[in-house]
Design a protein around this motif. Structure first.
Motif, short mmCIF file in Angstrom:
data_model
loop_
_atom_site.label_atom_id
_atom_site.label_comp_id
_atom_site.label_asym_id
_atom_site.label_seq_id
_atom_site.Cartn_x
_atom_site.Cartn_y
_atom_site.Cartn_z
N SER A 197 3.72 -7.46 3.74
CA SER A 197 5.13 -7.59 4.10
C SER A 197 5.90 -8.19 2.93
O SER A 197 5.40 -9.04 2.20
CB SER A 197 5.28 -8.47 5.34
OG SER A 197 6.65 -8.68 5.65
N LEU A 209 8.51 -11.94 10.54
CA LEU A 209 9.02 -10.96 11.49
C LEU A 209 8.52 -9.56 11.14
O LEU A 209 8.07 -8.80 12.03
CB LEU A 209 10.55 -10.98 11.50
CG LEU A 209 11.24 -11.86 12.55
CD1 LEU A 209 12.74 -11.87 12.30
CD2 LEU A 209 10.94 -11.36 13.95
N ASN A 210 8.58 -9.22 9.87
CA ASN A 210 8.09 -7.92 9.43
C ASN A 210 6.60 -7.77 9.71
O ASN A 210 6.14 -6.71 10.15
CB ASN A 210 8.36 -7.73 7.93
CG ASN A 210 9.83 -7.54 7.62
OD1 ASN A 210 10.63 -7.21 8.50
ND2 ASN A 210 10.20 -7.75 6.37
N GLU A 237 4.87 -9.32 12.03
CA GLU A 237 4.64 -9.23 13.47
C GLU A 237 4.94 -7.83 14.00
O GLU A 237 4.23 -7.31 14.85
CB GLU A 237 5.49 -10.26 14.20
CG GLU A 237 5.23 -10.31 15.69
CD GLU A 237 4.91 -11.70 16.17
OE1 GLU A 237 4.01 -11.85 17.01
OE2 GLU A 237 5.59 -12.63 15.71
N ARG A 238 5.99 -7.22 13.46
CA ARG A 238 6.31 -5.85 13.88
C ARG A 238 5.19 -4.90 13.50
O ARG A 238 4.83 -4.00 14.28
CB ARG A 238 7.63 -5.41 13.24
CG ARG A 238 8.86 -6.15 13.76
CD ARG A 238 10.14 -5.48 13.27
NE ARG A 238 11.31 -6.22 13.72
CZ ARG A 238 12.02 -7.04 12.95
NH1 ARG A 238 11.66 -7.23 11.68
NH2 ARG A 238 13.07 -7.68 13.41
N GLN A 239 4.64 -5.07 12.31
CA GLN A 239 3.54 -4.21 11.87
C GLN A 239 2.32 -4.37 12.78
O GLN A 239 1.68 -3.39 13.18
CB GLN A 239 3.15 -4.54 10.43
CG GLN A 239 4.15 -4.14 9.38
CD GLN A 239 3.66 -4.47 7.99
OE1 GLN A 239 2.48 -4.34 7.68
NE2 GLN A 239 4.57 -4.92 7.13
N ASN A 288 2.17 -5.56 15.91
CA ASN A 288 2.44 -5.04 17.25
C ASN A 288 2.42 -3.52 17.28
O ASN A 288 1.94 -2.90 18.23
CB ASN A 288 3.79 -5.56 17.75
CG ASN A 288 3.74 -7.02 18.14
OD1 ASN A 288 2.69 -7.53 18.49
ND2 ASN A 288 4.86 -7.70 18.04
N LYS A 289 2.97 -2.92 16.23
CA LYS A 289 3.01 -1.45 16.16
C LYS A 289 1.60 -0.88 16.10
O LYS A 289 1.28 0.10 16.79
CB LYS A 289 3.81 -1.01 14.94
CG LYS A 289 3.95 0.50 14.82
CD LYS A 289 4.80 0.86 13.60
CE LYS A 289 4.96 2.37 13.49
NZ LYS A 289 5.81 2.74 12.30
N LYS A 310 3.79 -5.15 25.37
CA LYS A 310 3.66 -5.45 23.94
C LYS A 310 3.88 -6.95 23.73
O LYS A 310 4.63 -7.59 24.47
CB LYS A 310 4.71 -4.67 23.13
CG LYS A 310 4.39 -3.19 23.02
CD LYS A 310 5.42 -2.52 22.13
CE LYS A 310 5.13 -1.04 21.99
NZ LYS A 310 6.14 -0.37 21.14
N LEU A 328 7.98 -10.94 20.13
CA LEU A 328 8.13 -11.47 18.78
C LEU A 328 8.02 -12.99 18.81
O LEU A 328 8.43 -13.65 19.76
CB LEU A 328 9.49 -11.07 18.20
CG LEU A 328 9.67 -9.58 17.90
CD1 LEU A 328 11.08 -9.35 17.36
CD2 LEU A 328 8.65 -9.10 16.91
#
Length: 275
Positions: free
Chosen positions: A225, A241-242, A244-246, A248-249, A262, A265
């Motif tokens: 990230s 944040l970036n 965590e998005r990765q 979770n995705k 899901k 955040l």
């Protein structure tokens, strides 16, 4: 020497695709050097693959620009005649790029990659797939960073902070990252986390613009990230944040989790003290 010794151990048998960076910034042969230098600065990199019509046709590095253009003009040693009236930044990439490119297959082992790094005395190798298409890039750093994870007696999570920012509260930053990593301990397993912070000259409301890059090596894969923010607090918040998005995705995709299940955040109350 360290890489060569590592290649002979268990680590050398691993597939290099576990350690490559896939978000590669590319350039075309007709692009000007000025654009390359801007990308080097913006993305904090020193090499870019040269791609034309989807094909890898060369590679350009900061070292190439310095030795083949800047120093060449001073010494008059380059292979083509440099126009004294022409800005060095106006030359196209194709004039100084290197070809053929040293590459490795995405299914190569770490040992095979290290052998090439040592043989050609380079710091990074372009990774291609079975169709000879660009798949990513792997550097010495990509291979050295996860080495600490090979030690059996080490305490996880492994956290390394690299920064020259004065008065950086490393203990607090370490605590914040530890809390973030432990959220996914059961899912991601033993984790190594590396973060780099760089302070720019630009300021807003008394806060410097901070560039942050992190790499997270887990038993579930590698996550990378990059982010920026005004002040350490916002930069770290954005990069996490970036990440965590990765995570979770990937978890949602591979486990087909319903949207309503899901992971939420992370709550950044934990890093308020960084302000």
């Amino acid at each position: 020497r360290l890489l060569s010794s590592v290649a002979l151990k268990k680590f050398g048998k691993k597939k290099v695709k576990k350690f490559i960076s896939e978000d590669v910034i590319i350039v075309s042969p007709k692009d000007k050097i000025t654009g390359v230098l801007q990308s080097f600065r913006a993305f904090h990199i020193s090499r870019m693959p040269v791609v034309e019509d989807g094909e890898l046709v060369g590679i350009i590095t900061l070292h190439d620009i310095v030795t083949k253009l800047i120093q060449a003009r001073e010494r008059g040693t380059f292979g083509f005649i440099l126009d004294e009236k022409r800005s060095l930044l106006d030359y196209p990439v194709e004039d100084i790029m290197n070809y053929p490119v040293v590459t490795c297959n995405i299914n190569a082992t770490v040992k095979e990659v290290i052998d090439k790094i040592v043989e050609y005395q380079i710091s990074g190798i372009i990774v291609i797939d079975d169709q000879q298409k660009l798949a990513g890039i792997v550097t010495k750093r990509d291979l050295l960073e996860p080495l600490s994870g090979e030690k059996k007696d080490i305490e996880y999570p492994i956290i390394q902070i690299n920064s020259k920012i004065k008065d950086l509260d490393r203990d607090e930053l370490n605590r914040v990252i530890s809390n973030f990593v432990r959220k996914y301990k059961e899912t991601l397993g033993e984790t190594s986390f590396y973060i780099y912070l760089r302070q720019h000259k630009e300021t807003s409301r008394g806060e410097h613009l901070i560039y942050t890059r992190c790499r997270m090596f887990t038993a579930y894969g590698k996550f990378i990230s990059k982010a920026e923010g005004w002040g350490v607090y916002n930069a770290v918040k954005n990069v996490l944040l970036n990440l965590e998005r990765q995570i979770n995705k990937k978890l949602s995709k591979e486990r087909a989790l319903p949207k309503n299940k899901k992971r939420k955040l992370m709550k950044y109350i934990e890093i308020e003290s960084l302000t």
